[in-house]
Design a protein around this motif. Structure first.
Motif, short mmCIF file in Angstrom:
data_model
loop_
_atom_site.label_atom_id
_atom_site.label_comp_id
_atom_site.label_asym_id
_atom_site.label_seq_id
_atom_site.Cartn_x
_atom_site.Cartn_y
_atom_site.Cartn_z
N TYR A 98 0.88 -1.18 0.07
CA TYR A 98 0.02 0.15 0.09
C TYR A 98 0.67 1.32 0.00
O TYR A 98 0.13 2.33 -0.17
CB TYR A 98 -1.07 -0.11 1.23
N ASP A 99 2.44 1.11 0.00
CA ASP A 99 3.04 2.21 -0.37
C ASP A 99 2.83 2.85 -1.75
O ASP A 99 3.14 3.97 -1.90
CB ASP A 99 4.62 2.03 -0.03
N HIS A 100 2.15 2.06 -2.61
CA HIS A 100 1.83 2.13 -3.89
C HIS A 100 0.54 2.34 -4.20
O HIS A 100 -0.21 1.27 -3.85
CB HIS A 100 2.50 1.42 -4.71
N PRO A 101 -0.14 3.39 -5.20
CA PRO A 101 -1.64 3.28 -5.38
C PRO A 101 -1.68 1.76 -6.18
O PRO A 101 -2.96 1.25 -6.16
CB PRO A 101 -1.87 4.36 -6.30
N HIS A 102 -0.80 1.47 -7.07
CA HIS A 102 -0.92 0.06 -7.62
C HIS A 102 -0.75 -1.07 -6.78
O HIS A 102 -0.78 -2.20 -7.20
CB HIS A 102 -0.23 0.08 -9.11
N ARG A 103 -0.47 -1.07 -5.56
CA ARG A 103 0.01 -2.03 -4.68
C ARG A 103 0.82 -3.19 -4.86
O ARG A 103 0.68 -4.17 -4.58
CB ARG A 103 -1.49 -2.75 -4.28
N GLY A 104 1.51 -2.81 -5.91
CA GLY A 104 2.78 -3.95 -6.29
C GLY A 104 2.22 -4.32 -7.61
O GLY A 104 2.74 -5.31 -8.27
N ALA A 105 0.99 -4.04 -8.08
CA ALA A 105 0.63 -4.78 -9.51
C ALA A 105 1.27 -4.12 -10.50
O ALA A 105 1.18 -4.50 -11.69
CB ALA A 105 -0.92 -4.33 -9.53
N GLY A 106 1.91 -2.85 -10.23
CA GLY A 106 2.72 -2.28 -11.29
C GLY A 106 1.95 -1.26 -11.98
O GLY A 106 0.94 -0.94 -12.00
N PRO A 107 3.12 -0.18 -12.13
CA PRO A 107 2.42 1.04 -12.67
C PRO A 107 1.73 1.11 -13.99
O PRO A 107 1.01 1.86 -14.31
CB PRO A 107 3.71 1.93 -12.73
N GLY A 108 1.97 -0.12 -14.81
CA GLY A 108 1.08 -0.09 -15.93
C GLY A 108 0.30 -1.55 -15.71
O GLY A 108 0.12 -2.26 -16.86
N ALA A 109 -0.15 -1.90 -14.58
CA ALA A 109 -1.01 -2.95 -14.30
C ALA A 109 -0.24 -4.50 -14.95
O ALA A 109 -0.92 -5.36 -14.98
CB ALA A 109 -2.40 -2.93 -14.97
N GLU A 110 0.96 -4.37 -14.71
CA GLU A 110 1.66 -5.60 -15.23
C GLU A 110 1.16 -6.89 -14.84
O GLU A 110 1.17 -8.05 -15.35
CB GLU A 110 3.08 -5.32 -15.08
N HIS A 111 1.24 -6.87 -13.30
CA HIS A 111 0.76 -8.29 -12.75
C HIS A 111 -0.64 -8.85 -13.32
O HIS A 111 -0.51 -10.05 -13.46
CB HIS A 111 0.33 -7.79 -11.12
N TYR A 112 -1.60 -7.93 -13.86
CA TYR A 112 -2.83 -8.48 -14.33
C TYR A 112 -2.78 -8.88 -15.94
O TYR A 112 -3.47 -9.35 -16.21
CB TYR A 112 -4.01 -7.74 -14.02
N LEU A 113 -1.87 -8.35 -16.45
CA LEU A 113 -1.53 -8.56 -17.99
C LEU A 113 -0.48 -9.23 -18.39
O LEU A 113 0.02 -9.34 -19.37
CB LEU A 113 -1.41 -6.98 -18.60
N GLY A 114 0.09 -10.00 -17.27
CA GLY A 114 1.19 -10.95 -17.65
C GLY A 114 2.43 -10.44 -17.77
O GLY A 114 3.45 -11.09 -18.36
N GLY A 115 2.89 -9.45 -17.33
CA GLY A 115 4.02 -8.49 -17.41
C GLY A 115 5.19 -8.84 -16.97
O GLY A 115 6.37 -8.63 -17.00
N TYR A 116 5.03 -9.83 -15.63
CA TYR A 116 6.03 -9.71 -14.71
C TYR A 116 6.62 -11.29 -15.03
O TYR A 116 7.94 -11.54 -15.08
CB TYR A 116 5.74 -9.61 -13.23
N GLY A 117 5.90 -12.47 -15.01
CA GLY A 117 6.25 -13.66 -15.17
C GLY A 117 6.82 -13.97 -14.00
O GLY A 117 7.02 -13.48 -12.87
#
Lengths: 198, 556
Positions: B44-63
């Motif tokens: 919660y230190d980040h508005p994206h909560r760690g999902a990534g500034p480009g929503a990478e977590h939900y769009l398969g960007g990290y792996g």
């Protein structure tokens, strides 16, 4: 120009890494804690300005958030934990995600219209829960909304458990710094007592 | 020196320590731990909560393995720097482009090879023996462990030779349970050997037990070549770093000696050259092979130091598979801070080195496990949500109850090098700098498949001994890991005594180009069930001392 800028930032980098790491000599065991506090700001929730979702869409997400993770005796709801802002923010940075939400929420409204002639947010709690129960049970009558439901529920759950409310709800006690790692004896005994090894 | 991971970092440390001037080329930026490492951040230190500034977590960007919080500049896919995979093969390649490379993110597991790991062919007729033996490397394991700091306990187990250890942390609750379950099966769980310190060392603070080693460590309490070797070496005044510079080709003279490296300065896109007396390539196993293969000349038509044709060949990764057990009596366990060091504080070393006749597969594996109460994060409950379709109070109560009630077992096993697993230069494709890219070929054999099946059976027995139930696995995941995803790629510039079947000698020195060394995982002849970093460091240390003594006696 570029070269001199690089040289400048390299000098600053050398200075920074030198001060942080090359401490040498005596080591103060509490300075780890100091470093820890410095870098863990625990930012406070700020008021949120909507970026992508419409007022109606945002209201629907608010309601869905508290249906998916409601408040109980231990903690607040996913709505309290900022799930709508989290979702709106991510919708605003990735258009494909935003469109998924736009279409998904439109499906919720049209489904409610055809069943009860109401928008989702105007339906009664029982009517709303009834629709969610069908989605949860993968009822064929709601198949077109199922994929969005899975994403929505996942993101609401993530938003809740990544918030201070959710972290407190789970009782997580870590992300801190200690000079020693200690397993409380009574917890170890508790686990062993209930295990096949007692 | 090309590359700043475990091999390059060790070379830098040893050679600058002996008074040599070193220029280190790194394809990524410099590391600033205070800015780049995120080990203490809350979601919660980040508005994206760690999902990534480009929503990478939900769009398969990290792996796999990677998240927003992982130490930066490590990628499954680098924009503009592709690789290809041949039809019929699977391979994924994790690359770092930053000072320290993947040592910034790894789990710090530090296992010595066993004596028999150096003579695999002599034992079972498979693979190839190493050109050196345990006793040749043991003094360098000692030096490496003493310098980087490794926790562990002396146990006298043949598959897991004891080393120079700092005191390990006590076991976590699930560690104690697994130790008891293992004992029922006749297996031993012992203190993990991990490059995380519990006592001050060379000005580094001891571990503060935040459990997030893979995010990087601001206090340098774990080993990374960047913080432990390269940054301190800057103090010597003998180290120059060329960051954001990508080596393109090694240039040789008429006497088959390296004279210069041509490289791209990524800041400007300009191509430049740097001359050198001795060149050490340590760009990671596959990247080092790529550089040699791309350095063709009339004298080396198949690539530099590749008249044997072995460069790129015998690529291996560890055999991996996992199984998760649900442990009912851990539900609603009173909470405690289980962070400690990353992962479990114990592991199960391989036990069957004399039992191959009944095992039905060659070589062996060790078992890592995990449990406790992890820091909540996005994605943590994905598996629970797959099992539980519901919502509302029941869902919330269920997640609270099951949090911390799982123990995950993972195996890391030895793959036998085979002819079908290798990398080569793709005949068509180039990266954005115009440098030809790698094409991967990879096949597991029945040796590996049978071993993974044995792992699954052992995990099942451990979970049953714990009084738990194995969780259903996603289709395919219960068989064997996707090649490359255990991150132990090794063997593409193998060492050996015979220049016809190896590219370098046991000091990592090229048979054909006498002022060229290859000092990373590329040099490995086999890929024992030991996470390779400690052995990369020990081999590089030995190579560095050899290089120094040769240089002092006028060998270059």
């Amino acid at each position: 120009m570029a070269a001199s800028k690089n040289n400048f930032s390299r000098r600053r980098w050398m200075h920074r890494v030198a001060t942080v790491f090359l401490v040498g000599g005596a080591v103060d065991p509490v300075s780890a804690q100091h470093v820890h506090r410095q870098v863990s700001p625990n930012s406070r929730a700020k008021p949120y300005d909507r970026r992508f979702l419409t007022v109606q869409e945002f209201a629907a997400i608010e309601r869905l958030s508290e249906l998916i993770i409601p408040a109980d005796a231990i903690s607040g709801s996913a709505r309290d934990a900022g799930a709508p802002a989290f979702i709106d923010l991510l919708c605003s940075v990735r258009r494909e995600l935003g469109l998924t939400y736009r279409e998904g929420l439109a499906w919720f409204d049209s489904e409610m219209q055809s069943r009860y002639s109401k928008r989702f947010v105007s339906a009664s709690a029982t009517e709303q829960e009834d629709l969610l129960l069908k989605l949860a049970a993968a009822d064929p009558s709601v198949a077109p909304g199922r994929r969005f439901w899975i994403l929505l529920r996942r993101m609401v759950v993530d938003a809740f458990y990544s918030s201070p409310l959710g972290i407190h709800d789970l009782g997580f006690q870590g992300n801190t710094s200690s000079t020693k790692f200690v397993v409380p004896q009574h917890i170890l005994e508790h686990a062993l007592r209930k295990s096949p090894f007692s | 020196m090309i590359g700043s991971g475990a091999g390059g970092g060790t070379m830098v440390q040893v050679l600058t320590g002996l008074g040599f001037k070193v220029t280190l080329m790194e394809a990524g930026p410099l590391l600033d731990p205070a800015r780049d490492f995120k080990e203490h951040e809350w979601p919660y230190d980040h508005p994206h909560r760690g999902a990534g500034p480009g929503a990478e977590h939900y769009l398969g960007g990290y792996g796999p393995y990677l998240s927003y919080f992982t130490a930066p500049h490590t990628y499954w896919d680098i924009p503009g720097e592709p690789y290809t995979v041949a039809a019929g093969s699977q391979f994924r390649w994790l690359r770092s482009r930053i000072l320290g490379g993947r040592t910034n993110i790894y789990a710090r597991i530090s296992l010595r090879f066993a004596d028999y790991d150096f003579e695999p062919y002599s034992r079972d007729g498979l693979g190839t023996d190493w050109p050196l033996r345990y006793q040749d490397l043991a003094p360098y394991y000692d030096k490496a462990e003493a310098f980087i700091g490794v926790t562990g306990s002396p146990e006298g187990i043949r598959s897991a030779p004891d080393g120079v250890f700092q005191a390990p942390p006590p076991p976590k609750v699930h560690d104690v349970l697994v130790r008891k379950a293992a004992a029922k099966l006749g297996l031993r769980a012992i203190a993990m050997r991990r490059a995380v310190i519990t006592k001050p060392l060379n000005g580094r603070l001891p571990c503060h037990y935040c459990g997030e080693c893979e995010r990087g460590c601001k206090t340098a309490s774990n080993y990374s070549s960047s913080q432990v070797q390269i940054l301190p070496a800057l103090k010597s005044g003998r180290l120059t770093i060329l960051d954001q510079c990508m080596a393109r080709e090694i240039l040789t003279d008429d006497e088959a000696r390296v004279r210069a490296v041509s490289y791209i300065d990524k800041r400007t896109g300009e191509e430049k050259q740097i001359r050198c007396r001795v060149l050490v390539v340590a760009a990671s196993a596959c990247e080092s092979a790529r550089l040699l293969l791309n350095s063709k000349s009339s004298r080396f038509p198949r690539g530099l130091s590749n008249n044997s044709g072995v460069v790129g060949k015998y690529l291996t990764d560890s055999v991996g598979t996992y199984l998760i057990g649900s442990i009912p009596y851990l539900r609603n366990l009173p909470r405690y801070n289980s962070d400690g060091m990353t992962g479990s504080h114990l592991y199960i070393p391989w036990w069957g080195w004399d039992d191959h006749e009944k095992l039905g597969f060659p070589r062996g594996y060790h078992i890592e496990f995990g449990g406790g109460f992890p820091m909540p994060s996005v994605g943590m409950f994905d598996a629970a949500l797959d099992r539980n379709g519901g919502f509302g109070s029941a869902l919330k109560r269920g997640l609270r109850e099951e949090y911390g009630s799982f123990i995950r077992f993972g195996g890391r096993g030895e793959m036998i090098p085979n002819e079908k697993s290798f990398c080569e230069i793709d005949p068509e494709k180039k990266d954005k700098w115009g440098i030809p890219v790698l094409r991967f070929h990879f096949q597991w054999s029945d040796h590996e498949r049978r071993q993974a099946q044995h792992m699954q059976e052992t995990f099942r027995r451990l979970i049953e001994a714990l009084g738990g139930t194995p969780m259903p696995m996603p289709t395919g995941m219960d068989r064997i890991s996707v090649p490359g995803t255990v991150l132990h790629e090794l063997g593409t510039v193998r060492m050996g005594k015979d220049p016809r079947t190896s590219a370098i000698d046991s000091f990592c020195r090229s048979h054909e180009v006498r002022n060229l060394f290859v000092a990373d995982g590329a040099s490995f002849v086999s890929n024992p069930e030991k996470n390779p970093t400690l052995t990369i460091i020990a081999l590089a240390w030995r190579a560095a001392e050899h290089l120094a003594s040769e240089a002092q006696s006028g060998g270059f």
